[in-house]
Scaffold this motif. Structure first.
Motif, short mmCIF file in Angstrom:
data_model
loop_
_atom_site.label_atom_id
_atom_site.label_comp_id
_atom_site.label_asym_id
_atom_site.label_seq_id
_atom_site.Cartn_x
_atom_site.Cartn_y
_atom_site.Cartn_z
N ASP A 12 0.77 -1.06 -0.18
CA ASP A 12 -0.15 -0.02 0.03
C ASP A 12 0.80 1.21 -0.01
O ASP A 12 2.08 1.04 0.07
CB ASP A 12 -0.94 0.33 1.21
CG ASP A 12 -0.25 0.37 2.56
OD1 ASP A 12 0.84 0.60 2.41
OD2 ASP A 12 -1.24 0.67 3.55
N HIS A 13 0.31 2.35 -0.17
CA HIS A 13 0.87 3.77 -0.31
C HIS A 13 1.75 4.08 0.79
O HIS A 13 2.64 4.74 0.56
CB HIS A 13 -0.26 4.85 -0.69
CG HIS A 13 -1.12 5.22 0.55
ND1 HIS A 13 -1.97 4.33 1.00
CD2 HIS A 13 -1.17 6.08 1.22
CE1 HIS A 13 -2.70 4.61 2.09
NE2 HIS A 13 -2.25 6.06 2.14
N ILE A 20 -3.39 -8.19 -0.97
CA ILE A 20 -3.64 -9.29 -1.94
C ILE A 20 -5.15 -8.92 -2.32
O ILE A 20 -5.94 -8.86 -1.50
CB ILE A 20 -3.36 -10.59 -1.31
CG1 ILE A 20 -2.06 -10.67 -1.03
CG2 ILE A 20 -3.97 -11.57 -2.61
CD1 ILE A 20 -1.80 -11.98 -0.28
N SER A 21 -5.46 -8.59 -3.58
CA SER A 21 -6.86 -8.20 -3.97
C SER A 21 -7.51 -9.53 -4.99
O SER A 21 -6.28 -10.04 -5.78
CB SER A 21 -6.86 -7.10 -5.06
OG SER A 21 -6.50 -5.88 -4.14
N ASP A 39 3.57 -16.14 -0.98
CA ASP A 39 4.94 -16.13 -0.82
C ASP A 39 5.51 -14.74 -0.90
O ASP A 39 6.33 -14.31 -0.25
CB ASP A 39 5.54 -16.95 -2.05
CG ASP A 39 5.39 -18.36 -1.89
OD1 ASP A 39 5.13 -18.86 -0.97
OD2 ASP A 39 5.55 -19.08 -2.84
N ALA A 40 5.01 -13.99 -1.82
CA ALA A 40 5.14 -12.43 -1.98
C ALA A 40 4.89 -11.70 -0.80
O ALA A 40 5.97 -10.99 -0.04
CB ALA A 40 4.54 -11.86 -3.04
N ALA A 41 3.82 -12.11 0.15
CA ALA A 41 3.44 -11.47 1.17
C ALA A 41 4.48 -11.91 2.32
O ALA A 41 4.78 -10.82 3.34
CB ALA A 41 1.98 -11.87 1.64
N ASP A 42 4.86 -13.08 2.31
CA ASP A 42 5.78 -13.62 3.40
C ASP A 42 7.07 -12.84 3.11
O ASP A 42 7.95 -12.49 4.13
CB ASP A 42 5.76 -15.07 3.40
CG ASP A 42 4.69 -15.84 3.90
OD1 ASP A 42 3.94 -15.11 4.72
OD2 ASP A 42 4.43 -17.08 3.65
N ARG A 43 7.57 -12.81 2.15
CA ARG A 43 8.92 -12.11 1.63
C ARG A 43 8.87 -10.66 1.80
O ARG A 43 9.82 -10.16 2.51
CB ARG A 43 9.33 -12.31 0.14
CG ARG A 43 9.85 -13.60 -0.32
CD ARG A 43 10.35 -13.68 -1.55
NE ARG A 43 9.60 -12.92 -2.66
CZ ARG A 43 8.55 -13.92 -3.43
NH1 ARG A 43 8.36 -15.17 -3.02
NH2 ARG A 43 7.71 -13.30 -4.06
N MET A 46 5.54 -7.34 5.54
CA MET A 46 4.89 -6.01 6.04
C MET A 46 4.30 -6.37 7.60
O MET A 46 3.85 -7.60 7.65
CB MET A 46 3.84 -5.53 5.15
CG MET A 46 4.46 -5.25 3.67
SD MET A 46 5.22 -3.57 3.93
CE MET A 46 7.03 -4.08 3.59
N PRO A 47 3.88 -5.32 8.27
CA PRO A 47 3.29 -5.54 9.47
C PRO A 47 1.71 -6.23 9.39
O PRO A 47 1.34 -7.05 10.23
CB PRO A 47 3.18 -4.12 10.17
CG PRO A 47 4.23 -3.36 9.51
CD PRO A 47 4.35 -4.17 8.21
N VAL A 48 1.37 -5.83 8.12
CA VAL A 48 -0.19 -6.57 8.02
C VAL A 48 -0.22 -6.79 6.66
O VAL A 48 0.26 -6.26 5.45
CB VAL A 48 -1.20 -5.17 8.43
CG1 VAL A 48 -2.60 -5.64 7.89
CG2 VAL A 48 -1.25 -4.83 9.86
#
Length: 111
Positions: A12-13, A20-21, A39-43, A46-48
């Protein structure tokens, strides 16, 4: 013909949330896309992580399993996971019938 699922992932900004949409029908055919998004989120770590489900028209156990597994990974690493709604009836029904709705924070999207 059912609407094929579409997934996108972004930070996000303000750089604090991985988003993830998800759109369309989410079933086994969407598994590879979900694995890549998680996998991208885990890499990114980010805090959320926010999973935007507002445009999901159908969901089965694949989505349920993906969300529960992501929740476990996020808890283990001390990160938050939220679902963005309003959730459509198919998703609400899946999460309610299985008792999984209580596991998640659901937030309404602005605008």
């Amino acid at each position: 013909m059912p609407a094929a699922s579409e997934l996108s992932a972004r930070i996000d900004h303000d750089g604090q949330t991985f988003v993830i949409s998800v759109r369309g029908d989410v079933d086994y055919a969407a598994l590879e896309g979900f694995e890549q998004a998680w996998d991208a989120a885990d890499r990114a770590a980010m805090p959320v992580t926010a999973v935007d489900l507002r445009e999901v028209t159908f969901a089965d156990s694949m989505l349920l399993n993906a969300l529960v597994q992501a929740r476990l990974r996020h808890q283990t690493s001390g990160r938050g996971l939220v679902l963005v709604g309003p959730l459509r009836p198919a998703v609400t029904r899946l999460l309610t019938i299985t008792g999984a709705l209580r596991l998640f924070t659901v937030t309404e999207a602005d605008g």
